[in-house]
Design a protein around this motif. Structure first.
Motif, PDB file in Angstrom:
ATOM      1  N   GLY A 119     -85.226  48.729 -21.169  1.00 39.80           N
ATOM      2  CA  GLY A 119     -86.265  48.075 -20.387  1.00 39.80           C
ATOM      3  C   GLY A 119     -85.858  46.679 -19.952  1.00 39.80           C
ATOM      4  N   THR A 120     -86.731  45.726 -20.171  1.00 40.43           N
ATOM      5  CA  THR A 120     -86.471  44.346 -19.729  1.00 40.43           C
ATOM      6  C   THR A 120     -85.844  43.490 -20.826  1.00 40.43           C
ATOM      7  OG1 THR A 120     -88.716  43.694 -20.372  1.00 40.43           O
ATOM      8  CG2 THR A 120     -88.391  44.444 -18.089  1.00 40.43           C
ATOM      9  N   GLN A 121     -85.306  44.110 -21.847  1.00 43.68           N
ATOM     10  CA  GLN A 121     -84.731  43.339 -22.952  1.00 43.68           C
ATOM     11  C   GLN A 121     -83.561  42.472 -22.503  1.00 43.68           C
ATOM     12  OE1 GLN A 121     -83.673  45.736 -26.339  1.00 43.68           O
ATOM     13  NE2 GLN A 121     -82.484  44.100 -27.310  1.00 43.68           N
ATOM     14  N   ASN A 122     -82.725  42.992 -21.597  1.00 42.30           N
ATOM     15  CA  ASN A 122     -81.595  42.202 -21.100  1.00 42.30           C
ATOM     16  C   ASN A 122     -82.066  40.933 -20.403  1.00 42.30           C
ATOM     17  OD1 ASN A 122     -79.523  43.910 -21.990  1.00 42.30           O
ATOM     18  ND2 ASN A 122     -79.724  45.223 -20.197  1.00 42.30           N
ATOM     19  N   TYR A 123     -83.122  41.035 -19.599  1.00 39.82           N
ATOM     20  CA  TYR A 123     -83.636  39.861 -18.897  1.00 39.82           C
ATOM     21  C   TYR A 123     -84.272  38.873 -19.868  1.00 39.82           C
ATOM     22  CZ  TYR A 123     -82.866  42.526 -14.626  1.00 39.82           C
ATOM     23  OH  TYR A 123     -82.289  43.241 -13.601  1.00 39.82           O
ATOM     24  N   THR A 124     -84.948  39.388 -20.906  1.00 46.01           N
ATOM     25  CA  THR A 124     -85.538  38.504 -21.909  1.00 46.01           C
ATOM     26  C   THR A 124     -84.454  37.722 -22.648  1.00 46.01           C
ATOM     27  OG1 THR A 124     -87.398  40.029 -22.188  1.00 46.01           O
ATOM     28  CG2 THR A 124     -87.023  38.400 -23.925  1.00 46.01           C
ATOM     29  N   ASN A 125     -83.412  38.429 -23.056  1.00 52.22           N
ATOM     30  CA  ASN A 125     -82.307  37.750 -23.746  1.00 52.22           C
ATOM     31  C   ASN A 125     -81.587  36.776 -22.820  1.00 52.22           C
ATOM     32  OD1 ASN A 125     -82.792  39.197 -26.095  1.00 52.22           O
ATOM     33  ND2 ASN A 125     -81.384  40.847 -25.531  1.00 52.22           N
ATOM     34  N   LEU A 126     -81.502  37.128 -21.543  1.00 57.91           N
ATOM     35  CA  LEU A 126     -80.809  36.270 -20.583  1.00 57.91           C
ATOM     36  C   LEU A 126     -81.517  34.932 -20.426  1.00 57.91           C
ATOM     37  CD1 LEU A 126     -78.623  35.911 -18.377  1.00 57.91           C
ATOM     38  CD2 LEU A 126     -80.184  37.032 -16.788  1.00 57.91           C
ATOM     39  N   PHE A 127     -82.837  34.965 -20.307  1.00 56.40           N
ATOM     40  CA  PHE A 127     -83.600  33.737 -20.052  1.00 56.40           C
ATOM     41  C   PHE A 127     -83.894  32.938 -21.320  1.00 56.40           C
ATOM     42  CE2 PHE A 127     -85.192  36.337 -16.312  1.00 56.40           C
ATOM     43  CZ  PHE A 127     -84.388  35.676 -15.398  1.00 56.40           C
ATOM     44  N   THR A 128     -83.827  33.566 -22.483  1.00 53.42           N
ATOM     45  CA  THR A 128     -84.244  32.879 -23.707  1.00 53.42           C
ATOM     46  C   THR A 128     -83.120  32.706 -24.730  1.00 53.42           C
ATOM     47  OG1 THR A 128     -85.006  34.980 -24.679  1.00 53.42           O
ATOM     48  CG2 THR A 128     -86.612  33.673 -23.439  1.00 53.42           C
ATOM     49  N   ASN A 129     -82.186  33.645 -24.807  1.00 53.47           N
ATOM     50  CA  ASN A 129     -81.191  33.619 -25.883  1.00 53.47           C
ATOM     51  C   ASN A 129     -79.748  33.556 -25.397  1.00 53.47           C
ATOM     52  OD1 ASN A 129     -83.267  33.892 -27.847  1.00 53.47           O
ATOM     53  ND2 ASN A 129     -83.274  36.117 -27.559  1.00 53.47           N
ATOM     54  N   TYR A 130     -79.551  33.133 -24.153  1.00 58.13           N
ATOM     55  CA  TYR A 130     -78.190  33.067 -23.614  1.00 58.13           C
ATOM     56  C   TYR A 130     -77.951  31.657 -23.092  1.00 58.13           C
ATOM     57  CZ  TYR A 130     -73.956  34.773 -21.279  1.00 58.13           C
ATOM     58  OH  TYR A 130     -72.645  34.990 -20.895  1.00 58.13           O
ATOM     59  N   PRO A 131     -77.393  30.777 -23.931  1.00 56.26           N
ATOM     60  CA  PRO A 131     -77.307  29.358 -23.552  1.00 56.26           C
ATOM     61  C   PRO A 131     -76.466  29.082 -22.327  1.00 56.26           C
ATOM     62  CG  PRO A 131     -76.315  29.757 -25.728  1.00 56.26           C
ATOM     63  CD  PRO A 131     -76.825  31.054 -25.241  1.00 56.26           C
ATOM     64  N   GLN A 132     -75.528  29.959 -21.955  1.00 56.03           N
ATOM     65  CA  GLN A 132     -74.674  29.698 -20.795  1.00 56.03           C
ATOM     66  C   GLN A 132     -75.389  29.923 -19.462  1.00 56.03           C
ATOM     67  OE1 GLN A 132     -73.933  31.600 -23.363  1.00 56.03           O
ATOM     68  NE2 GLN A 132     -71.753  31.553 -23.920  1.00 56.03           N
ATOM     69  N   PHE A 133     -76.554  30.591 -19.493  1.00 56.05           N
ATOM     70  CA  PHE A 133     -77.181  30.992 -18.237  1.00 56.05           C
ATOM     71  C   PHE A 133     -77.704  29.798 -17.450  1.00 56.05           C
ATOM     72  CE2 PHE A 133     -81.106  32.061 -15.930  1.00 56.05           C
ATOM     73  CZ  PHE A 133     -80.584  32.914 -14.987  1.00 56.05           C
ATOM     74  N   TRP A 134     -78.511  28.950 -18.077  1.00 58.96           N
ATOM     75  CA  TRP A 134     -79.147  27.870 -17.320  1.00 58.96           C
ATOM     76  C   TRP A 134     -78.152  26.838 -16.799  1.00 58.96           C
ATOM     77  CZ3 TRP A 134     -83.491  29.033 -15.382  1.00 58.96           C
ATOM     78  CH2 TRP A 134     -84.376  29.876 -16.063  1.00 58.96           C
ATOM     79  N   PRO A 135     -77.109  26.445 -17.561  1.00 55.31           N
ATOM     80  CA  PRO A 135     -76.087  25.570 -16.960  1.00 55.31           C
ATOM     81  C   PRO A 135     -75.398  26.210 -15.767  1.00 55.31           C
ATOM     82  CG  PRO A 135     -75.917  25.502 -19.340  1.00 55.31           C
ATOM     83  CD  PRO A 135     -76.897  26.586 -19.024  1.00 55.31           C
ATOM     84  N   ALA A 136     -75.111  27.506 -15.852  1.00 53.51           N
ATOM     85  CA  ALA A 136     -74.469  28.187 -14.720  1.00 53.51           C
ATOM     86  C   ALA A 136     -75.393  28.215 -13.510  1.00 53.51           C
ATOM     87  CB  ALA A 136     -74.065  29.603 -15.122  1.00 53.51           C
ATOM     88  N   ALA A 137     -76.693  28.455 -13.740  1.00 58.58           N
ATOM     89  CA  ALA A 137     -77.649  28.462 -12.628  1.00 58.58           C
ATOM     90  C   ALA A 137     -77.737  27.087 -11.980  1.00 58.58           C
ATOM     91  CB  ALA A 137     -79.023  28.916 -13.119  1.00 58.58           C
ATOM     92  N   ARG A 138     -77.748  26.025 -12.801  1.00 63.64           N
ATOM     93  CA  ARG A 138     -77.775  24.662 -12.244  1.00 63.64           C
ATOM     94  C   ARG A 138     -76.513  24.377 -11.444  1.00 63.64           C
ATOM     95  NH1 ARG A 138     -80.068  23.404 -17.365  1.00 63.64           N
ATOM     96  NH2 ARG A 138     -78.015  22.736 -18.135  1.00 63.64           N
ATOM     97  N   HIS A 139     -75.377  24.838 -11.931  1.00 61.76           N
ATOM     98  CA  HIS A 139     -74.130  24.621 -11.200  1.00 61.76           C
ATOM     99  C   HIS A 139     -74.152  25.316  -9.848  1.00 61.76           C
ATOM    100  CE1 HIS A 139     -71.860  23.762 -15.217  1.00 61.76           C
ATOM    101  NE2 HIS A 139     -72.645  22.765 -14.847  1.00 61.76           N
ATOM    102  N   ASN A 140     -74.698  26.535  -9.799  1.00 67.61           N
ATOM    103  CA  ASN A 140     -74.796  27.240  -8.521  1.00 67.61           C
ATOM    104  C   ASN A 140     -75.701  26.502  -7.549  1.00 67.61           C
ATOM    105  OD1 ASN A 140     -74.065  30.141 -10.151  1.00 67.61           O
ATOM    106  ND2 ASN A 140     -73.414  29.971  -8.026  1.00 67.61           N
ATOM    107  N   LEU A 141     -76.807  25.982  -8.045  1.00 71.15           N
ATOM    108  CA  LEU A 141     -77.712  25.222  -7.174  1.00 71.15           C
ATOM    109  C   LEU A 141     -77.062  23.917  -6.716  1.00 71.15           C
ATOM    110  CD1 LEU A 141     -81.147  25.737  -8.972  1.00 71.15           C
ATOM    111  CD2 LEU A 141     -80.289  26.880  -6.906  1.00 71.15           C
ATOM    112  N   LEU A 142     -76.317  23.270  -7.609  1.00 72.09           N
ATOM    113  CA  LEU A 142     -75.594  22.059  -7.220  1.00 72.09           C
ATOM    114  C   LEU A 142     -74.535  22.386  -6.182  1.00 72.09           C
ATOM    115  CD1 LEU A 142     -75.065  19.053  -7.630  1.00 72.09           C
ATOM    116  CD2 LEU A 142     -73.544  19.639  -9.532  1.00 72.09           C
TER     117      LEU A 142
END
Length: 304
Positions: free
Chosen positions: A65-88
């Motif tokens: 189900g949506t477990q991958n997305y839950t882990n991505l947004f909450t338990n994957y520390p590399q995701f948000w820095p990578a997203a900020r880098h893409n926006l930058l």
């Protein structure tokens, strides 16, 4: 005579395709459509479905189900820095590289001396892949043998341009902008060639200076080019991968969403479902930017 001419007109208007014509049209249209479905939309739909599963590429596929997305947004520390880098990345190419390419196009369009030479020189980086641009960036920004430190004479304690997380992203952005600027310049140069000179002459007669003429007359006529440049900038920013992977495999301050997709799908963990979830997020963000921009431009075109 009128009856015969009517028959001839009718025959010309209702010409039927022969069987050979239908086969040729079917091949010319069918093969590209099938290739597009197989190479683009097939893997895209497969990634969307796999993002709801747990799979290592060998064993059985398990629906989570949506477990991958839950882990991505909450338990994957590399995701948000990578997203900020893409926006930058998007902000830098859109607010720095693209306007600078427009400035170069305007200067060359005015007929400066050696304009052909400048045009060819500035466009040359476009023919290089981002991986090659990454290797060139290493030659320039390397800590020990880089050209930049040699020019600055910084030999005692050389600056680690690509190893320092506070600096390396900006250095790579400069290298990517070097390539993107030439692409934007050529697009705007083609658009400027199509601007009616009588509009500029009329504005000059009305007393407008060059800046007023550009922003009130020339730039609005470049709306179709602006749409193309905007879409290309978004795509180039969000699909960036080669240049950072060539420098340090997209780590230590150069994390991007595309790198995270690669690390999870073909890395040691082989988390294809989790990597597909990151790819779906990247696809959604890309479509959101592109569709929103195109809708706004189409609405503006209708209101004109």
């Amino acid at each position: 005579m009128s009856f015969l001419s009517g028959r001839r007109t009718e025959r010309r208007g209702t010409r039927r395709f022969s069987g050979r014509d239908l086969v040729v049209i079917g091949l010319l249209l069918g093969i590209p459509v099938l290739l597009d479905l197989a190479v683009v939309w097939g893997p895209t739909l497969a990634s969307v479905l796999l993002s709801f599963t747990r799979w290592d590429g060998i064993g059985d596929i398990e629906w989570v189900g949506t477990q991958n997305y839950t882990n991505l947004f909450t338990n994957y520390p590399q995701f948000w820095p990578a997203a900020r880098h893409n926006l930058l990345w998007l902000a830098f190419l859109g607010l720095v590289a693209a306007p600078f390419g427009l400035l170069l196009a305007v200067l060359i369009d005015r007929g400066v001396r050696f304009s052909r030479f400048y045009q060819s020189t500035l466009y040359m980086p476009v023919v290089l892949s981002l991986a090659v641009v990454g290797f060139i960036a290493q030659l320039i920004f390397s800590r020990d043998q880089g050209a930049l430190n040699a020019i600055l004479g910084d030999t005692g304690s050389p600056t680690d341009w690509l190893g320092d997380p506070d600096l390396n992203l900006w250095m790579i952005l400069l290298a990517a902008a070097w390539r993107h600027t030439g692409y934007v310049m050529i697009l705007y140069l083609a658009g400027l060639k199509a601007v009616d000179t009588s509009l500029k002459e009329a504005a000059a007669i009305d007393g407008a200076n060059e800046i007023q003429t550009f922003f009130r007359i020339v730039f609005p006529t470049l709306r179709p080019v602006n749409v193309i440049v905007g879409v290309i900038t978004v795509i180039e920013s969000l699909r960036a991968f080669d240049i950072v992977y060539a420098v340090n495999h997209g780590r230590n301050g150069l994390e991007l969403l595309s790198v995270l997709v690669t690390d999870n799908i073909i890395g040691e963990a082989a988390r294809i479902g989790f990597g597909s979830a990151i790819a779906v997020v990247l696809l959604t963000v890309s479509l959101g930017f592109v569709v929103t921009y195109l809708v706004q431009e189409l609405r503006g075109e209708r209101n004109r």
